[in-house]
Design a protein around this motif. Sequence first.
Motif, PDB file in Angstrom:
ATOM      1  N   CYS A 350      -2.642  10.422  -0.660  1.00 62.98           N
ATOM      2  CA  CYS A 350      -3.173   9.573   0.346  1.00 62.98           C
ATOM      3  C   CYS A 350      -4.872   9.274   0.341  1.00 62.98           C
ATOM      4  O   CYS A 350      -5.244   8.047   0.525  1.00 62.98           O
ATOM      5  CB  CYS A 350      -2.990  10.305   1.844  1.00 62.98           C
ATOM      6  SG  CYS A 350      -1.352  10.207   2.443  1.00 62.98           S
ATOM      7  N   TRP A 353      -5.002   6.618  -2.340  1.00 60.67           N
ATOM      8  CA  TRP A 353      -4.967   5.447  -1.550  1.00 60.67           C
ATOM      9  C   TRP A 353      -6.126   4.823  -1.052  1.00 60.67           C
ATOM     10  O   TRP A 353      -6.436   3.894  -1.008  1.00 60.67           O
ATOM     11  CB  TRP A 353      -3.389   5.248  -0.798  1.00 60.67           C
ATOM     12  CG  TRP A 353      -3.180   4.180  -0.426  1.00 60.67           C
ATOM     13  CD1 TRP A 353      -3.662   3.356   0.494  1.00 60.67           C
ATOM     14  CD2 TRP A 353      -1.958   3.633  -0.847  1.00 60.67           C
ATOM     15  NE1 TRP A 353      -2.938   2.266   0.603  1.00 60.67           N
ATOM     16  CE2 TRP A 353      -1.940   2.138  -0.377  1.00 60.67           C
ATOM     17  CE3 TRP A 353      -0.971   3.947  -1.987  1.00 60.67           C
ATOM     18  CZ2 TRP A 353      -0.768   1.575  -0.540  1.00 60.67           C
ATOM     19  CZ3 TRP A 353      -0.077   2.923  -2.012  1.00 60.67           C
ATOM     20  CH2 TRP A 353      -0.076   1.908  -1.315  1.00 60.67           C
ATOM     21  N   SER A 357      -8.062   2.299  -3.720  1.00 60.04           N
ATOM     22  CA  SER A 357      -7.753   1.179  -3.126  1.00 60.04           C
ATOM     23  C   SER A 357      -9.229   0.261  -2.761  1.00 60.04           C
ATOM     24  O   SER A 357      -9.366  -0.698  -2.777  1.00 60.04           O
ATOM     25  CB  SER A 357      -6.891   1.050  -2.091  1.00 60.04           C
ATOM     26  OG  SER A 357      -7.034   1.590  -0.897  1.00 60.04           O
ATOM     27  N   VAL A 456       0.223   2.498  -8.391  1.00 59.27           N
ATOM     28  CA  VAL A 456       0.417   2.259  -6.943  1.00 59.27           C
ATOM     29  C   VAL A 456       2.017   2.760  -6.736  1.00 59.27           C
ATOM     30  O   VAL A 456       2.439   3.235  -5.878  1.00 59.27           O
ATOM     31  CB  VAL A 456       0.273   0.697  -6.892  1.00 59.27           C
ATOM     32  CG1 VAL A 456       1.169   0.419  -5.500  1.00 59.27           C
ATOM     33  CG2 VAL A 456      -0.986   0.215  -6.538  1.00 59.27           C
ATOM     34  N   ASN A 479      -3.332   4.925   6.114  1.00 60.87           N
ATOM     35  CA  ASN A 479      -4.259   5.023   4.685  1.00 60.87           C
ATOM     36  C   ASN A 479      -4.875   3.539   4.619  1.00 60.87           C
ATOM     37  O   ASN A 479      -6.253   3.388   4.242  1.00 60.87           O
ATOM     38  CB  ASN A 479      -3.372   4.983   3.516  1.00 60.87           C
ATOM     39  CG  ASN A 479      -2.752   6.733   3.530  1.00 60.87           C
ATOM     40  OD1 ASN A 479      -3.338   7.446   4.102  1.00 60.87           O
ATOM     41  ND2 ASN A 479      -1.678   6.769   2.950  1.00 60.87           N
ATOM     42  N   THR A 480      -4.219   2.449   4.878  1.00 68.21           N
ATOM     43  CA  THR A 480      -4.983   1.193   4.471  1.00 68.21           C
ATOM     44  C   THR A 480      -5.936   1.054   5.312  1.00 68.21           C
ATOM     45  O   THR A 480      -7.053   0.338   5.094  1.00 68.21           O
ATOM     46  CB  THR A 480      -3.739   0.121   4.515  1.00 68.21           C
ATOM     47  OG1 THR A 480      -2.606   0.459   3.744  1.00 68.21           O
ATOM     48  CG2 THR A 480      -4.075  -1.363   4.498  1.00 68.21           C
TER      49      THR A 480
END
Length: 559
Positions: A350, A353, A357, A456, A479-480
Amino acid sequence: MEQRSTNSPLPYISKGLENKLGPTTMAEGESPESGDRPGDEEETETGLKEPTHVDHPGGEHDGDPETAGVPPGEKATSPTTEEEAKNQWTSHWTVLFLCFYGFMASIKPGEPFITPNLLSPEKNFTREEVTNEISPVLSYSYMAVQVPIFLLTDYLRYKPILILQSLSQVAVWLLLFLGSSLLEMQFMEFFYGITMACRVAYSSYIFSLVKPELYQRAAGYSRSALLIGVFSSSVLGQLCMSLGNVRHTSLSAASLGFVCFGLFLSLCLPWPKRSLFFNRKHRQEAALAAASQAELTKMKPGGEDARSPVMSSPTSLCSGASSWGRDSVLVQMLVEVKHVVRSPRLRLWCLWWIFNSTGYYLVLFYVHILWNKVYPATENKHVYNGGVEAASTLLGAISSFSAGYVKIRWNIWSELVIGLITALQAGLLLLMGSTDDIWVCYVSYALFRGFYQFLVPIAIFQIASSLTKELCALVFGINTFLGTILKSIITLIIVDKRGLALDVHTQFLVYFVYFAVLTVIYLVCAAVVIVRHYRSQLKGGDQATPTDQATPTELSPVL
C-alpha cells in the motif's frame, strides 16, 4: 504534460487468485474482481454457495417434479436452464460491447501532442505558463473530485459516471479545438481531472454485468481492449504528424469526433442492477443467514470463528456499530481498513502504491514539457511523442504480462525487488533531467514506465489476495486518494507559480531525489527483513515463522 490515457489497474486483480484462494466464498477473502472458482459449487449473487444440480443415474431426478419421468438418454430443458442460457448470451455480448467502448474511448490521436499544441504558434503559450499555471490544475482537479466520483460510481451503478467521463472528454477536446486563453486551458485541465477520476467506473463495470466465474476472462478482455486502444491512438497520432503533416488543430478536431462517438456508445451501455457498496438489498437475507449460522456455531464446542480480521466477511464486521452502521457496508469497510495497516505485507505494498505512483504520475504529467525543452518543436522538426507513447504502452503491457510468471518468495524479497527497481527508476530520472539528447529522454521514459508497470500487477495481487471484494476496492481507492493528495502537495510546492515554480529540468532532478530517498528506505528495510529471515534459519528451521515457510507466491498471466 502527460500522455493522458492512464489505465486503471483493477482488472489485474482477478488474475492468479483462483489457484491461490481455492473455492471460497466472498466471506473468505475473495479478490475485488475474483473470477473462476474451481470445484463443484456455483456461487450465487449473495456470495453464498449453492450445490450444483446432480442428475441421478438412470435419468431419475428425485424431488424435481418438472423432470420426473423423463426417459433415460433424454434431456429435459427447464425454464431455469433456458433463462441461464439467455443471460449468458446477453453477458457475452455486453462484455463485447463494453470492450468496443473501451477501445473507441481510447482513440484520441491528439493526446500525445497536447503539450506541443499548447506550445506551438497555434496556441502560443509560454513554457512557464504551461508548466506553472496550466498543468498544476490537473492534479488539483483530480484530487477534488476523486472521492465524490468514487462513491457516486457505486451508488449510481457505473453507467452515469461513464457518461460523465465521455462528457468531460468532449469538453476537453472542444476547449483544445476552440479555446485560446489561459483560463480556457485551465478549464481544459479541470475537465481532464474529472476524466481521470471517472476511469474507475470502466474498471469495475464488468463485475456488475457478468457472473463471478466469468469475471476473470472478461476483465482480461476489457484490459486488452483499453491497451490496444491507447496503442492504436498513439500510432495514429504519430502517423498523422510525421507523414501527413497534420496541424494540431486538425488532430484536436479528429479527437473531438472520436470522443463524441464514445459519448454515443456510453449512452447505449446497459444499466447494471447491482454494485459493491450500495444497492445491496439482495444480500440482506444472506447476511441474516450468516449471522444465524454464526450464533449456532458459537453454541457448539470449539466452534469459534478462527478467521483473521482481514479475511472476515463484510456482513460480520463492526458488531458494536450502530444500526445504520451495520446496514452500511461502506461504514463497515472503513472500520475494517485498520486491520490492513497491521499486516506488514499489505502495509508495504500500500505504501509502495501511494509513494511510487505519486512520482510516476508526476513524471507523466511533465515529461512532454521536458521533451519540448530538450527538442523544441518547430515547423522543420517532427516530434515523436506519439511513437514514444505507443512504444512505452507496448513495453508496459509486456512487462505487466511478464510479471505473471515471476516466482519468488515475496514475503522475503519484496523490499529488495522494490528497492532495486526504484533505484533504476531514479537513475533514469537523473538521466532524463541532465541529458540534451532527445532520444536518451525517449528511451529512459519508456523504461521508466515499463519498470512501474511491472510492479503494478504484483502489488495488486499482493493486496487483493487477502481481502474481500468490497474491502479491496476501498483499499485501492484510499491508496489512490492518498497518492493524489501527496502529488498535489508536491505540485503546489515545486511546480505551481504560487510555490517555487521550478523549471522542468530542476523538477526532474527533484523527482530523482524523491526516488533516491525511497530507494534508500526500501533497501534498508530489505536488509532488515533478509537478516531476520536468515537468523531465524540459523537458529533452527522449526523456529521459522509460518510465512517464511510458505510456498512461493506465483502470479498468473495478467492478460
